[in-house]
Design a protein around this motif. Structure first.
Motif, PDB file in Angstrom:
ATOM      1  N   SER A 166      21.277  -3.623   2.508  1.00 11.47           N
ATOM      2  CA  SER A 166      20.253  -2.851   1.808  1.00 11.47           C
ATOM      3  C   SER A 166      19.044  -2.625   2.713  1.00 11.47           C
ATOM      4  N   CYS A 167      18.370  -1.503   2.524  1.00  9.39           N
ATOM      5  CA  CYS A 167      17.170  -1.181   3.290  1.00  9.39           C
ATOM      6  C   CYS A 167      15.956  -1.178   2.359  1.00  9.39           C
ATOM      7  N   VAL A 168      14.855  -1.776   2.826  1.00  7.41           N
ATOM      8  CA  VAL A 168      13.610  -1.807   2.062  1.00  7.41           C
ATOM      9  C   VAL A 168      12.468  -1.371   2.971  1.00  7.41           C
ATOM     10  N   VAL A 169      11.753  -0.323   2.570  1.00  9.07           N
ATOM     11  CA  VAL A 169      10.570   0.124   3.303  1.00  9.07           C
ATOM     12  C   VAL A 169       9.371  -0.638   2.767  1.00  9.07           C
ATOM     13  N   VAL A 170       8.633  -1.273   3.664  1.00 12.34           N
ATOM     14  CA  VAL A 170       7.549  -2.167   3.285  1.00 12.34           C
ATOM     15  C   VAL A 170       6.200  -1.499   3.548  1.00 12.34           C
ATOM     16  N   ASP A 171       5.296  -1.596   2.592  1.00 15.01           N
ATOM     17  CA  ASP A 171       3.925  -1.090   2.738  1.00 15.01           C
ATOM     18  C   ASP A 171       3.051  -2.229   3.258  1.00 15.01           C
ATOM     19  N   TYR A 172       2.756  -2.197   4.535  1.00 15.40           N
ATOM     20  CA  TYR A 172       2.019  -3.278   5.197  1.00 15.40           C
ATOM     21  C   TYR A 172       0.617  -3.439   4.606  1.00 15.40           C
ATOM     22  N   ASP A 173      -0.075  -2.323   4.401  1.00 20.34           N
ATOM     23  CA  ASP A 173      -1.436  -2.394   3.873  1.00 20.34           C
ATOM     24  C   ASP A 173      -1.456  -2.953   2.455  1.00 20.34           C
ATOM     25  N   ALA A 174      -0.471  -2.568   1.641  1.00 23.06           N
ATOM     26  CA  ALA A 174      -0.411  -3.080   0.275  1.00 23.06           C
ATOM     27  C   ALA A 174      -0.182  -4.588   0.269  1.00 23.06           C
ATOM     28  N   LEU A 175       0.666  -5.074   1.157  1.00 21.81           N
ATOM     29  CA  LEU A 175       0.913  -6.506   1.242  1.00 21.81           C
ATOM     30  C   LEU A 175      -0.342  -7.261   1.664  1.00 21.81           C
ATOM     31  N   ARG A 176      -1.165  -6.614   2.504  1.00 20.60           N
ATOM     32  CA  ARG A 176      -2.408  -7.252   2.951  1.00 20.60           C
ATOM     33  C   ARG A 176      -3.521  -7.128   1.922  1.00 20.60           C
ATOM     34  N   GLY A 177      -3.264  -6.386   0.854  1.00 21.74           N
ATOM     35  CA  GLY A 177      -4.287  -6.218  -0.165  1.00 21.74           C
ATOM     36  C   GLY A 177      -5.311  -5.170   0.166  1.00 21.74           C
ATOM     37  N   LEU A 178      -4.985  -4.277   1.127  1.00 21.95           N
ATOM     38  CA  LEU A 178      -5.935  -3.247   1.535  1.00 21.95           C
ATOM     39  C   LEU A 178      -5.690  -1.918   0.837  1.00 21.95           C
ATOM     40  N   ASP A 179      -4.584  -1.817   0.107  1.00 26.56           N
ATOM     41  CA  ASP A 179      -4.236  -0.572  -0.566  1.00 26.56           C
ATOM     42  C   ASP A 179      -3.830  -0.885  -2.004  1.00 26.56           C
ATOM     43  N   HIS A 180      -4.517  -0.264  -2.965  1.00 28.53           N
ATOM     44  CA  HIS A 180      -4.249  -0.529  -4.373  1.00 28.53           C
ATOM     45  C   HIS A 180      -3.879   0.763  -5.079  1.00 28.53           C
ATOM     46  N   VAL A 225      13.245  -8.510   9.512  1.00 27.56           N
ATOM     47  CA  VAL A 225      11.990  -7.770   9.385  1.00 27.56           C
ATOM     48  C   VAL A 225      11.638  -7.091  10.713  1.00 27.56           C
ATOM     49  N   LYS A 226      11.385  -5.802  10.647  1.00 30.28           N
ATOM     50  CA  LYS A 226      10.981  -5.027  11.818  1.00 30.28           C
ATOM     51  C   LYS A 226       9.783  -4.153  11.455  1.00 30.28           C
ATOM     52  N   ARG A 227       8.998  -3.823  12.448  1.00 27.54           N
ATOM     53  CA  ARG A 227       7.945  -2.835  12.211  1.00 27.54           C
ATOM     54  C   ARG A 227       8.567  -1.454  12.107  1.00 27.54           C
ATOM     55  N   ARG A 228       9.444  -1.130  13.062  1.00 25.50           N
ATOM     56  CA  ARG A 228      10.213   0.120  13.026  1.00 25.50           C
ATOM     57  C   ARG A 228      11.692  -0.240  12.967  1.00 25.50           C
ATOM     58  N   GLY A 229      12.365   0.219  11.932  1.00 26.49           N
ATOM     59  CA  GLY A 229      13.773  -0.122  11.738  1.00 26.49           C
ATOM     60  C   GLY A 229      14.691   0.817  12.494  1.00 26.49           C
ATOM     61  N   GLU A 230      15.410   0.291  13.473  1.00 27.49           N
ATOM     62  CA  GLU A 230      16.342   1.071  14.277  1.00 27.49           C
ATOM     63  C   GLU A 230      17.718   0.417  14.262  1.00 27.49           C
ATOM     64  N   ILE A 231      18.686   1.078  14.881  1.00 26.47           N
ATOM     65  CA  ILE A 231      20.070   0.607  14.867  1.00 26.47           C
ATOM     66  C   ILE A 231      20.205  -0.808  15.421  1.00 26.47           C
ATOM     67  N   ASP A 232      19.438  -1.132  16.474  1.00 18.61           N
ATOM     68  CA  ASP A 232      19.543  -2.464  17.074  1.00 18.61           C
ATOM     69  C   ASP A 232      19.255  -3.563  16.050  1.00 18.61           C
ATOM     70  N   VAL A 282      19.351  -7.776   3.871  1.00 15.94           N
ATOM     71  CA  VAL A 282      18.319  -6.772   3.614  1.00 15.94           C
ATOM     72  C   VAL A 282      17.601  -6.491   4.926  1.00 15.94           C
ATOM     73  N   PHE A 283      17.486  -5.209   5.250  1.00 14.93           N
ATOM     74  CA  PHE A 283      16.793  -4.771   6.450  1.00 14.93           C
ATOM     75  C   PHE A 283      15.449  -4.195   6.018  1.00 14.93           C
ATOM     76  N   ALA A 284      14.352  -4.890   6.363  1.00 14.54           N
ATOM     77  CA  ALA A 284      13.020  -4.509   5.892  1.00 14.54           C
ATOM     78  C   ALA A 284      12.159  -4.041   7.058  1.00 14.54           C
ATOM     79  N   ALA A 285      11.477  -2.906   6.870  1.00 16.12           N
ATOM     80  CA  ALA A 285      10.624  -2.367   7.928  1.00 16.12           C
ATOM     81  C   ALA A 285       9.605  -1.405   7.331  1.00 16.12           C
ATOM     82  N   GLN A 286       8.565  -1.110   8.104  1.00 17.54           N
ATOM     83  CA  GLN A 286       7.584  -0.125   7.659  1.00 17.54           C
ATOM     84  C   GLN A 286       8.170   1.280   7.704  1.00 17.54           C
ATOM     85  N   GLN A 287       9.004   1.519   8.697  1.00 17.60           N
ATOM     86  CA  GLN A 287       9.713   2.793   8.827  1.00 17.60           C
ATOM     87  C   GLN A 287      11.154   2.489   9.219  1.00 17.60           C
TER      88      GLN A 287
END
Length: 237
Positions: A217-231, A166-173, A197-202
């Motif tokens: 596999s790559c998965v883009v994660v919606d941080y606000d949706a997980l926190r329940g702030l975006d519906h 899990v990363k906030r920003r997904g990069e090669i490292d 699975v490589f998961a990140a916001q971007q």
């Protein structure tokens, strides 16, 4: 870890060939078996390296096959390191004058301390494994390997193990980090085949390309949706 500073020339053979002429360099031999050769630039990136699993054999220069058959050995070379990888490739390091040869044990590293957002994102994904797919479950957070902890160990809808980085920003490292974890985990008979699975916001395009090449596999994660702030039902579009 073993740290060597000295004169060396390096030859790689495998899918391609590469040669580094004699020069002063830094050689690192880590506890996981990896060997890397560094110059005094490029930040952390080595000039050449061999990832684990690999084997290292050290031979005195006078005892090498080249010296025995032709007598053609550089007088500066004192010993030859032969590092062989799992796919038949090799890294030959011919050592001359050595200025430093130091070995120590670093012990188990606690891993990178994540910033607040990244640590919270990991916790949210552990609580909501369905973000990766229906039927997913979380087995363990911070699953420890010999080189550090994998953020999440999950099971998919088929019950197979999946390592999630899990990363906030997904990069090669981050992809490289997950690749190293997977190499170790796939040698554990208790886990069987483990995919990643490589998961990140971007996720940067270069990271996506490398992940695809490694079968990750790559998965883009919606941080606000997980926190329940975006519906989704509250959006206009």
């Amino acid at each position: 870890m073993r740290v060597v500073i000295g004169e060396c020339q390096v030859d790689y053979g495998g899918r391609l060939t590469a040669h580094l002429p004699m020069a002063r360099r830094l050689i690192l031999v880590k506890a996981d078996g990896s060997v890397s050769v560094h110059a005094d630039d490029r930040a952390y990136k080595p000039l050449n390296w061999m990832s684990p699993p690999c084997t290292l054999t050290v031979t005195a220069a006078a005892d090498t096959e080249l010296a025995a058959t032709t007598g053609d050995i550089d007088s500066k070379i004192r010993e030859v390191w032969m590092v062989r990888g799992k796919n038949g490739d090799y890294l030959q390091i011919s050592l001359g004058e050595v200025e430093l040869d130091y070995s120590t044990e670093l012990g188990v590293d606690p891993g990178l301390q994540k910033d607040g957002v990244e640590a919270h994102l990991q916790a949210l994904l552990a609580e909501n494994p369905a973000a990766f797919g229906d039927g997913w479950t979380t087995v363990q957070r911070e699953y420890m390997t010999a080189i550090g902890p994998v953020d999440l160990l999950c099971r998919d809808e088929l019950g197979c193990y999946v390592a999630v980085e899990v990363k906030r920003r997904g990069e090669i490292d981050g992809v490289e980090q997950l690749t190293r974890y997977l190499e170790l985990m796939n040698r554990n008979p208790l886990l069987g085949e483990v995919r990643g699975v490589f998961a990140a916001q971007q996720i940067k395009p270069q990271a996506r390309t490398l992940a695809s090449d490694r079968g990750i596999s790559c998965v883009v994660v919606d941080y606000d949706a997980l926190r329940g702030l975006d519906h989704a039902e509250d959006r206009l579009f």
